[in-house]
Design a protein around this motif. Structure first.
Motif, mmCIF file in Angstrom:
data_model
loop_
_atom_site.group_PDB
_atom_site.id
_atom_site.type_symbol
_atom_site.label_atom_id
_atom_site.label_comp_id
_atom_site.label_asym_id
_atom_site.label_seq_id
_atom_site.Cartn_x
_atom_site.Cartn_y
_atom_site.Cartn_z
ATOM 1 N N ARG A 16 -3.544 -14.710 -6.748
ATOM 2 C CA ARG A 16 -4.286 -13.794 -7.621
ATOM 3 C C ARG A 16 -3.826 -12.363 -7.411
ATOM 4 O O ARG A 16 -3.631 -11.608 -8.358
ATOM 5 C CB ARG A 16 -5.780 -13.908 -7.332
ATOM 6 C CG ARG A 16 -6.388 -15.275 -7.585
ATOM 7 C CD ARG A 16 -7.757 -15.371 -6.949
ATOM 8 N NE ARG A 16 -7.675 -15.162 -5.500
ATOM 9 C CZ ARG A 16 -8.733 -15.058 -4.709
ATOM 10 N NH1 ARG A 16 -9.947 -15.126 -5.223
ATOM 11 N NH2 ARG A 16 -8.582 -14.901 -3.414
ATOM 12 N N ASN A 17 -3.664 -11.958 -6.169
ATOM 13 C CA ASN A 17 -3.269 -10.591 -5.872
ATOM 14 C C ASN A 17 -1.811 -10.325 -6.185
ATOM 15 O O ASN A 17 -1.444 -9.175 -6.483
ATOM 16 C CB ASN A 17 -3.546 -10.275 -4.407
ATOM 17 C CG ASN A 17 -5.034 -10.154 -4.112
ATOM 18 O OD1 ASN A 17 -5.840 -9.956 -5.020
ATOM 19 N ND2 ASN A 17 -5.406 -10.295 -2.846
ATOM 20 N N TRP A 20 -1.655 -9.228 -9.785
ATOM 21 C CA TRP A 20 -2.281 -7.903 -9.888
ATOM 22 C C TRP A 20 -1.375 -6.831 -9.289
ATOM 23 O O TRP A 20 -1.111 -5.797 -9.918
ATOM 24 C CB TRP A 20 -3.626 -7.916 -9.175
ATOM 25 C CG TRP A 20 -4.298 -6.579 -9.066
ATOM 26 C CD1 TRP A 20 -4.139 -5.671 -8.058
ATOM 27 C CD2 TRP A 20 -5.197 -5.986 -10.002
ATOM 28 N NE1 TRP A 20 -4.898 -4.542 -8.297
ATOM 29 C CE2 TRP A 20 -5.559 -4.716 -9.485
ATOM 30 C CE3 TRP A 20 -5.744 -6.408 -11.211
ATOM 31 C CZ2 TRP A 20 -6.441 -3.870 -10.152
ATOM 32 C CZ3 TRP A 20 -6.621 -5.563 -11.871
ATOM 33 C CH2 TRP A 20 -6.964 -4.311 -11.353
ATOM 34 N N ASN A 21 -0.898 -7.063 -8.085
ATOM 35 C CA ASN A 21 -0.071 -6.071 -7.413
ATOM 36 C C ASN A 21 1.253 -5.849 -8.130
ATOM 37 O O ASN A 21 1.758 -4.721 -8.184
ATOM 38 C CB ASN A 21 0.178 -6.487 -5.960
ATOM 39 C CG ASN A 21 -1.056 -6.321 -5.093
ATOM 40 O OD1 ASN A 21 -1.856 -5.421 -5.295
ATOM 41 N ND2 ASN A 21 -1.211 -7.205 -4.112
ATOM 42 N N THR A 23 1.706 -6.008 -11.290
ATOM 43 C CA THR A 23 1.415 -5.209 -12.486
ATOM 44 C C THR A 23 1.133 -3.753 -12.156
ATOM 45 O O THR A 23 1.682 -2.840 -12.783
ATOM 46 C CB THR A 23 0.222 -5.820 -13.244
ATOM 47 O OG1 THR A 23 0.533 -7.165 -13.613
ATOM 48 C CG2 THR A 23 -0.082 -5.009 -14.495
ATOM 49 N N ARG A 213 -3.836 -3.989 -4.000
ATOM 50 C CA ARG A 213 -4.687 -4.767 -3.107
ATOM 51 C C ARG A 213 -3.834 -5.170 -1.909
ATOM 52 O O ARG A 213 -3.102 -6.162 -1.934
ATOM 53 C CB ARG A 213 -5.237 -5.996 -3.832
ATOM 54 C CG ARG A 213 -6.171 -5.646 -4.998
ATOM 55 C CD ARG A 213 -6.528 -6.882 -5.805
ATOM 56 N NE ARG A 213 -7.435 -6.551 -6.900
ATOM 57 C CZ ARG A 213 -7.765 -7.405 -7.882
ATOM 58 N NH1 ARG A 213 -7.258 -8.634 -7.881
ATOM 59 N NH2 ARG A 213 -8.586 -7.024 -8.841
#
Length: 428
Positions: A16-17, A20-21, A23, A213
């Motif tokens: 998940r991270n 996100w990271n 992006t 994150r």
């Protein structure tokens, strides 16, 4: 081999991270690329400095002072940052006030002092440029260790290439905006406005940085004294032969960049460049960076970052040679295309390859050691270029730069081994 070890030893962020990271770090790198391009050290700043001073050495100081700022402090912060379980707070602190605010201050200095006191404006612009470089350099070991934790080695090339590519694509529009602003707004308001826009873009990049994150570092070294830390550093060069060869080769390539700041000055003196042409050349530079960043990212992930840096060195030599032989200003488009391709290769792989020489716990030290030891070359190369241009002329400068850059490329090609296929040397 090394890439497998790095992947295993890197902090295994949740899937998940990772998305996100990936992006948010694209946002960071894309917008800071845009901001820096609006006041390009290869086109816009040399023209500004040449209006504030008629000294070629002053133009050379653009690259020299920024290089001194960005490379020199890294080794001095590496000992501190490799012992931080979380790197992001330090990077955010240094990257806000130190790295981004100076763009606003440069704009204010040009707006207030360029016309009545150009020497004051020159000193303030060069001083702020050194400050933003110093802050970026101080944060680099921690920032790249952060990147190594949140983006695995097999994705870093694509991330770096995509981020620089998106930023450069946005900067194509920015480059045409540069041309319009330079032609349509009176001096010095035109340059002041460009600095303001650069400040806004770099602030947007800061948002991406803040949204990372970050997991804690898997290995945190015990605190050692600065004196003991520096006594251990020569062992890195002695023990890691391939890294030592890389460092020597890289030094030669960077010395070959001595003419970069003078492409636009030489072109202006020979052909008389207006604001629109400067904007076009800036657009060419960033368009080349956009396309080649994507290409270099894939090449770096699949074939290794040594291949990228070797190609970038030979393109740097071609840029200088083409500028030397240009019969008209149209040829300068090709020069800046080569220069953009070369600089994008350096941006994608210059730091990524260092991560592959080092064990995870040694990454900040390797980054800091490499860049701090390269600082004298980064500083002296453009000053040497300014001196050569003054005493021997621009053609001699361009010829020497082409030969030196090609020599560095040959050393990388024939002398340095791909670090991914070599065992890691662990510093104790």
């Amino acid at each position: 081999m090394a890439d497998i070890v790095l992947d295993q030893a890197s902090t295994k962020a949740d899937d998940r991270n990772l998305g996100w990271n990936f992006t948010v770090n694209l946002i960071d790198i894309a917008f800071i690329t845009l901001g820096i391009s609006l006041v390009s050290r290869d086109t816009v700043l040399p023209v500004l400095v040449s209006t504030l001073s008629d000294s070629n050495v002053a133009v050379g100081l653009i690259a020299a002072l920024y290089g001194l700022g960005i490379y020199l402090p890294q080794l001095f912060t590496a000992n501190f940052t490799e012992r931080l379980p979380y790197k992001k707070p330090f990077v955010m602190l240094v990257g806000s006030v130190g790295e981004r605010l100076p763009y606003l201050l440069m704009g204010a200095a040009v707006w207030v002092f360029a016309a009545p006191a150009p020497n004051v404006a020159l000193i303030l612009v060069l001083g702020c440029l050194a400050l933003t470089g110093f802050a970026a350099g101080a944060a680099t070991p921690a920032w790249y260790d952060l990147i190594a934790k949140v983006i695995p080695v097999r994705r870093r090339g694509v991330w770096s290439g995509l981020g620089h590519g998106i930023g450069a694509l946005m900067a194509i529009f920015g480059a045409f905006l540069v041309g319009r602003i330079l032609d349509d707004y009176p001096y010095p308001n035109n340059f002041a406005l460009l600095f303001l826009l650069a400040f806004i873009a770099t602030c947007i990049s800061f948002v991406g940085l803040a949204l990372n994150r970050e997991p804690p570092s898997p290995i945190v070294k015990e605190q050692v004294s600065t004196q003991r830390y520096f006594r251990q550093l020569p062992d890195v060069l002695r023990a890691n032969v391939n890294y030592r060869r890389f460092f020597i080769s890289r030094t030669v390539v960077l010395l070959g960049a001595m003419a970069n700041s003078f492409f636009i000055i030489y072109g202006d003196q020979r052909f008389g460049l207006d604001g629109a042409t400067i904007g076009l050349l800036t657009a060419t530079l960033v368009a080349s960076q956009a396309v080649m960043s994507l290409v270099w990212g894939v090449v770096g992930d699949r074939m290794g970052h040594k291949v990228v840096l070797t190609g970038a060195a030979f393109l740097l030599a071609l840029a200088a040679l083409n500028t030397l032989l240009a019969p008209n200003q149209s040829w300068l488009i090709l020069s800046f295309a080569f220069l953009g391709a070369s600089s994008s290769g350096d941006a994608v792989s210059g730091l990524n390859i260092i991560l592959e020489f080092a064990a995870p716990e040694d990454r900040p030290t390797y980054i800091g050691l490499t860049n701090t030891l390269l600082a004298p070359t980064i500083v002296l190369a453009p000053i040497l270029g300014g001196w050569l241009a003054t005493v021997a002329g621009f053609p001699v400068l361009l010829g020497v730069a082409a030969v030196v850059a090609a020599t560095g490329g040959a050393l990388l090609l024939r002398w340095v081994r791909e670090p991914r296929r070599q065992p890691l040397v662990v510093r104790h």
